[in-house]
Write a protein that holds these residues in place. Structure first.
Motif, PDB file in Angstrom:
ATOM      1  N   GLU A  47      16.545  -1.277  -2.622  1.00  0.00           N
ATOM      2  CA  GLU A  47      16.319  -1.672  -1.238  1.00  0.00           C
ATOM      3  C   GLU A  47      15.930  -3.137  -1.075  1.00  0.00           C
ATOM      4  OE1 GLU A  47      16.938   0.311   1.239  1.00  0.00           O
ATOM      5  OE2 GLU A  47      17.295   2.123   0.046  1.00  0.00           O
ATOM      6  N   VAL A  48      15.246  -3.698  -2.066  1.00  0.00           N
ATOM      7  CA  VAL A  48      14.759  -5.076  -1.951  1.00  0.00           C
ATOM      8  C   VAL A  48      15.625  -6.060  -2.733  1.00  0.00           C
ATOM      9  CG1 VAL A  48      12.786  -6.625  -2.328  1.00  0.00           C
ATOM     10  CG2 VAL A  48      12.410  -4.256  -1.566  1.00  0.00           C
ATOM     11  N   PHE A  49      16.046  -5.654  -3.953  1.00  0.00           N
ATOM     12  CA  PHE A  49      16.778  -6.579  -4.809  1.00  0.00           C
ATOM     13  C   PHE A  49      18.268  -6.265  -4.925  1.00  0.00           C
ATOM     14  CE2 PHE A  49      12.341  -6.954  -5.968  1.00  0.00           C
ATOM     15  CZ  PHE A  49      12.171  -8.330  -5.972  1.00  0.00           C
ATOM     16  N   ASP A  50      18.725  -5.301  -4.137  1.00  0.00           N
ATOM     17  CA  ASP A  50      20.165  -5.058  -3.932  1.00  0.00           C
ATOM     18  C   ASP A  50      20.943  -4.661  -5.183  1.00  0.00           C
ATOM     19  OD1 ASP A  50      19.876  -5.742  -1.189  1.00  0.00           O
ATOM     20  OD2 ASP A  50      20.016  -7.870  -1.701  1.00  0.00           O
ATOM     21  N   TYR A  51      20.313  -3.987  -6.109  1.00  0.00           N
ATOM     22  CA  TYR A  51      21.044  -3.471  -7.265  1.00  0.00           C
ATOM     23  C   TYR A  51      21.707  -2.150  -6.890  1.00  0.00           C
ATOM     24  CZ  TYR A  51      19.174  -6.905 -10.527  1.00  0.00           C
ATOM     25  OH  TYR A  51      18.876  -8.079 -11.186  1.00  0.00           O
ATOM     26  N   ARG A  52      22.894  -1.915  -7.445  1.00  0.00           N
ATOM     27  CA  ARG A  52      23.606  -0.660  -7.213  1.00  0.00           C
ATOM     28  C   ARG A  52      22.999   0.445  -8.064  1.00  0.00           C
ATOM     29  NH1 ARG A  52      27.593  -4.508  -7.860  1.00  0.00           N
ATOM     30  NH2 ARG A  52      28.016  -3.753  -9.979  1.00  0.00           N
ATOM     31  N   VAL A  57       0.838  -1.198   0.000  1.00  0.00           N
ATOM     32  CA  VAL A  57       0.000   0.000   0.000  1.00  0.00           C
ATOM     33  C   VAL A  57       0.875   1.251   0.000  1.00  0.00           C
ATOM     34  CG1 VAL A  57      -1.606   1.376   1.393  1.00  0.00           C
ATOM     35  CG2 VAL A  57      -2.028  -1.062   1.043  1.00  0.00           C
ATOM     36  N   LEU A  58       1.966   1.223   0.763  1.00  0.00           N
ATOM     37  CA  LEU A  58       2.881   2.363   0.783  1.00  0.00           C
ATOM     38  C   LEU A  58       3.495   2.596  -0.602  1.00  0.00           C
ATOM     39  CD1 LEU A  58       4.785   1.869   4.163  1.00  0.00           C
ATOM     40  CD2 LEU A  58       2.936   3.461   3.645  1.00  0.00           C
ATOM     41  N   LEU A  59       3.796   1.517  -1.300  1.00  0.00           N
ATOM     42  CA  LEU A  59       4.380   1.663  -2.634  1.00  0.00           C
ATOM     43  C   LEU A  59       3.415   2.339  -3.593  1.00  0.00           C
ATOM     44  CD1 LEU A  59       6.178  -1.779  -3.180  1.00  0.00           C
ATOM     45  CD2 LEU A  59       7.123   0.357  -2.272  1.00  0.00           C
ATOM     46  N   GLU A  60       2.107   2.179  -3.361  1.00  0.00           N
ATOM     47  CA  GLU A  60       1.111   2.773  -4.250  1.00  0.00           C
ATOM     48  C   GLU A  60       1.193   4.293  -4.277  1.00  0.00           C
ATOM     49  OE1 GLU A  60      -1.535   1.658  -6.382  1.00  0.00           O
ATOM     50  OE2 GLU A  60      -0.154  -0.020  -6.350  1.00  0.00           O
ATOM     51  N   ALA A  61       1.697   4.881  -3.197  1.00  0.00           N
ATOM     52  CA  ALA A  61       1.772   6.337  -3.129  1.00  0.00           C
ATOM     53  C   ALA A  61       2.994   6.889  -3.855  1.00  0.00           C
ATOM     54  CB  ALA A  61       1.790   6.788  -1.669  1.00  0.00           C
ATOM     55  N   LEU A  62       3.900   6.013  -4.284  1.00  0.00           N
ATOM     56  CA  LEU A  62       5.110   6.450  -4.975  1.00  0.00           C
ATOM     57  C   LEU A  62       4.849   6.599  -6.470  1.00  0.00           C
ATOM     58  CD1 LEU A  62       7.716   4.036  -3.314  1.00  0.00           C
ATOM     59  CD2 LEU A  62       7.039   6.333  -2.564  1.00  0.00           C
ATOM     60  N   SER A  63       5.628   7.429  -7.121  1.00  0.00           N
ATOM     61  CA  SER A  63       5.564   7.498  -8.580  1.00  0.00           C
ATOM     62  C   SER A  63       6.133   6.195  -9.141  1.00  0.00           C
ATOM     63  CB  SER A  63       6.380   8.683  -9.098  1.00  0.00           C
ATOM     64  OG  SER A  63       7.775   8.433  -8.930  1.00  0.00           O
ATOM     65  N   PRO A  64       5.794   5.829 -10.379  1.00  0.00           N
ATOM     66  CA  PRO A  64       6.350   4.601 -10.955  1.00  0.00           C
ATOM     67  C   PRO A  64       7.879   4.554 -10.887  1.00  0.00           C
ATOM     68  CG  PRO A  64       4.540   5.361 -12.304  1.00  0.00           C
ATOM     69  CD  PRO A  64       4.776   6.432 -11.275  1.00  0.00           C
ATOM     70  N   ALA A  65       8.551   5.667 -11.175  1.00  0.00           N
ATOM     71  CA  ALA A  65      10.014   5.679 -11.149  1.00  0.00           C
ATOM     72  C   ALA A  65      10.544   5.508  -9.731  1.00  0.00           C
ATOM     73  CB  ALA A  65      10.542   6.979 -11.757  1.00  0.00           C
ATOM     74  N   GLN A  68      18.216  10.331  -5.824  1.00  0.00           N
ATOM     75  CA  GLN A  68      17.184  11.256  -5.360  1.00  0.00           C
ATOM     76  C   GLN A  68      15.817  10.579  -5.322  1.00  0.00           C
ATOM     77  OE1 GLN A  68      17.535  14.134  -4.047  1.00  0.00           O
ATOM     78  NE2 GLN A  68      15.368  14.655  -3.859  1.00  0.00           N
ATOM     79  N   LEU A  69      15.514   9.782  -6.332  1.00  0.00           N
ATOM     80  CA  LEU A  69      14.249   9.057  -6.358  1.00  0.00           C
ATOM     81  C   LEU A  69      14.146   8.106  -5.169  1.00  0.00           C
ATOM     82  CD1 LEU A  69      14.051   8.255 -10.171  1.00  0.00           C
ATOM     83  CD2 LEU A  69      12.388   9.625  -8.893  1.00  0.00           C
ATOM     84  N   ASN A  70      15.231   7.403  -4.874  1.00  0.00           N
ATOM     85  CA  ASN A  70      15.202   6.462  -3.765  1.00  0.00           C
ATOM     86  C   ASN A  70      15.130   7.180  -2.424  1.00  0.00           C
ATOM     87  OD1 ASN A  70      15.370   3.645  -2.845  1.00  0.00           O
ATOM     88  ND2 ASN A  70      17.273   4.320  -1.888  1.00  0.00           N
ATOM     89  N   ARG A  71      15.772   8.335  -2.332  1.00  0.00           N
ATOM     90  CA  ARG A  71      15.728   9.097  -1.081  1.00  0.00           C
ATOM     91  C   ARG A  71      14.288   9.484  -0.746  1.00  0.00           C
ATOM     92  NH1 ARG A  71      18.925  12.859  -2.541  1.00  0.00           N
ATOM     93  NH2 ARG A  71      20.801  11.709  -1.986  1.00  0.00           N
ATOM     94  N   ARG A  72      13.560   9.964  -1.743  1.00  0.00           N
ATOM     95  CA  ARG A  72      12.166  10.358  -1.511  1.00  0.00           C
ATOM     96  C   ARG A  72      11.309   9.134  -1.174  1.00  0.00           C
ATOM     97  NH1 ARG A  72      12.742  13.813  -6.254  1.00  0.00           N
ATOM     98  NH2 ARG A  72      11.506  12.310  -7.439  1.00  0.00           N
ATOM     99  N   ALA A  73      11.514   8.041  -1.911  1.00  0.00           N
ATOM    100  CA  ALA A  73      10.711   6.841  -1.688  1.00  0.00           C
ATOM    101  C   ALA A  73      10.974   6.258  -0.301  1.00  0.00           C
ATOM    102  CB  ALA A  73      11.027   5.803  -2.767  1.00  0.00           C
ATOM    103  N   ARG A  74      12.235   6.192   0.073  1.00  0.00           N
ATOM    104  CA  ARG A  74      12.603   5.608   1.364  1.00  0.00           C
ATOM    105  C   ARG A  74      12.042   6.444   2.515  1.00  0.00           C
ATOM    106  NH1 ARG A  74      17.005   4.815   4.944  1.00  0.00           N
ATOM    107  NH2 ARG A  74      17.322   2.579   5.372  1.00  0.00           N
ATOM    108  N   GLN A  75      12.085   7.726   2.379  1.00  0.00           N
ATOM    109  CA  GLN A  75      11.540   8.601   3.415  1.00  0.00           C
ATOM    110  C   GLN A  75      10.051   8.380   3.584  1.00  0.00           C
ATOM    111  OE1 GLN A  75      13.185  10.630   5.540  1.00  0.00           O
ATOM    112  NE2 GLN A  75      11.195  10.935   6.527  1.00  0.00           N
ATOM    113  N   HIS A  76       9.340   8.237   2.472  1.00  0.00           N
ATOM    114  CA  HIS A  76       7.894   7.986   2.540  1.00  0.00           C
ATOM    115  C   HIS A  76       7.602   6.667   3.240  1.00  0.00           C
ATOM    116  CE1 HIS A  76       3.693   7.581   1.352  1.00  0.00           C
ATOM    117  NE2 HIS A  76       3.993   6.361   0.925  1.00  0.00           N
TER     118      HIS A  76
END
Length: 289
Positions: A126-131, A109-117, A148-156
Motif C-alpha cells: 500500500e505504501v511502497f507499491d510492491y506487487r 498507532v494503527l500499524l501497532e495492532a497488526l501482526s508483524p507479517a 489475505q494478510l493485506n486484506r486483514r490489515a487494510r480493513q483494520h
C-alpha cells in the motif's frame, strides 16, 4: 555495493524501517545492519538493488519487531511511536520518499495492532507499491497468503483510522488556539476546543511517575494538559513544528529542551483524539539554540 549506490535508496529504506519499528534509532540500526550485510556479499553483482535491499531490511525488521513486541508488553505507558521532524510543504526529497501521508502518529498507532507479517505486507503493497508476487518472494510466502494478510490489515486501518476533517490552515488555527488556551490557563476556553468524547493517549517514555493510561472525556483531558504544565521545572515555550508530516505542538523548557509533543486529530474547531509524547522519545528532536 558502492556506498553512493546504497545511499540512493536510504530514504525509502528508512521510511520502511521506521514504519515497521516505530523509532528512528531502531530504523537506523536496521539500515546500518543491511549495509554491512550487503558489503559482505561475495556473489554476482546485485541486478535489482531496490527489491533486494527492501527484502534485507524487511526481514531484519521482522526479526527486531518480534523482540520489540515482548519489550513493549512490559512498557509502563501506552506505547506510541517516536516523533521525527519533517518539512511538510517544503519540496524536501526525504519527505517525499517517506510518504508523509502515511507517516502520522495516528497511522503508526494503527500499524501497532497488526501482526508483524500483516504490517510488512501492508506497507510494502500500500505504501511502497510492491506487487504481491514480489512481496511473496521477500517474505517467502505464497501470493494468496500475502493477499489475505493485506486484506486483514487494510480493513483494520480503514475501519479505525481517526477522522481528520480540518484543512492544513484550519488545523494550524486549532493548534494556535490550543496553545493560547493552555497558556492563559482558562479551563473553559480549553474545554471548548475538545470534543465531549475526546480521547488522550499519553506516552511519557516509559518512566515511572508518568501517565500510564488513556484518558476519556473533556474534563480529564483538560486537567491532564494543565497538570503537565505545572509539573515542569520551569516555564514552557510552545511552538508549532512539522512532525511526522503534520503540524504539531512542541513544548520546550527555558533551556530549549523538548518537554512534550502534542498531536491533534479531529475537526477544524475541536480535537477528538490527542497523542502526547514526552521523555526520551523526544531526544531526536534536539535542544533549540
Amino acid at each position: 555495493m558502492e556506498i553512493e549506490r546504497f545511499e540512493q535508496f536510504r530514504p525509502q529504506l528508512f521510511g520502511l524501517a521506521y514504519r515497521m519499528l516505530g523509532t528512528a534509532a531502531d530504523a537506523e540500526d536496521v539500515i546500518q545492519e543491511a549495509f554491512l550485510r550487503v558489503q559482505t556479499r561475495t556473489l554476482e553483482p546485485i541486478e535489482a538493488p531496490r527489491p533486494y535491499l527492501t527484502t534485507v531490511v524487511t526481514r531484519l525488521c521482522l526479526n527486531q519487531l518480534t523482540a520489540a513486541r515482548r519489550r513493549r508488553e512490559q512498557y509502563l505507558d501506552p506505547w506510541l511511536p517516536e516523533p521525527i521532524p519533517t518539512a511538510a510543504g517544503r519540496n524536501d526529497p526525504m519527505d517525499h520518499a517517506l510518504r508523509l501521508d502515511t507517516l502520522s502518529i495516528a497511522f503508526l498507532v494503527l500499524l501497532e495492532a497488526l501482526s508483524p507479517a500483516e504490517r510488512a505486507v501492508f506497507l510494502l503493497h500500500e505504501v511502497f507499491d510492491y506487487r504481491y508476487g514480489e512481496i511473496a518472494e521477500m517474505l517467502e510466502k505464497s501470493e494468496a497468503a500475502c493477499r489475505q494478510l493485506n486484506r486483514r490489515a487494510r480493513q483494520h486501518v480503514l475501519t479505525n483510522r481517526p477522522r481528520f476533517d480540518a484543512t492544513p490552515e484550519s488545523h494550524r488555527r486549532l493548534l494556535e488556539g490550543f496553545i493560547q488556551a493552555a497558556d492563559s490557563g482558562d479551563l473553559e476556553d480549553f474545554l471548548q476546543m475538545l470534543a465531549e468524547d475526546v480521547i488522550l493517549v499519553p506516552d511519557g517514555g516509559g518512566t515511572r511517575g508518568a501517565a500510564v493510561r488513556v484518558l476519556h472525556g473533556r474534563e480529564k483531558v483538560a486537567s491532564f494538559i494543565h497538570g503537565a504544565r505545572r509539573v515542569a521545572d520551569q516555564a514552557l515555550h510552545f511552538e508549532i513544528v512539522s512532525l511526522n508530516g503534520q503540524d504539531a505542538i512542541l513544548s520546550r523548557t527555558a533551556t530549549g529542551h523538548p518537554f512534550f509533543a502534542v498531536f491533534l486529530h479531529g475537526t477544524a474547531t475541536q480535537a477528538d483524539r490527542i497523542y502526547v509524547i514526552a521523555g526520551k522519545k523526544l531526544a531526536g528532536l534536539g535542544d533549540s539554540a
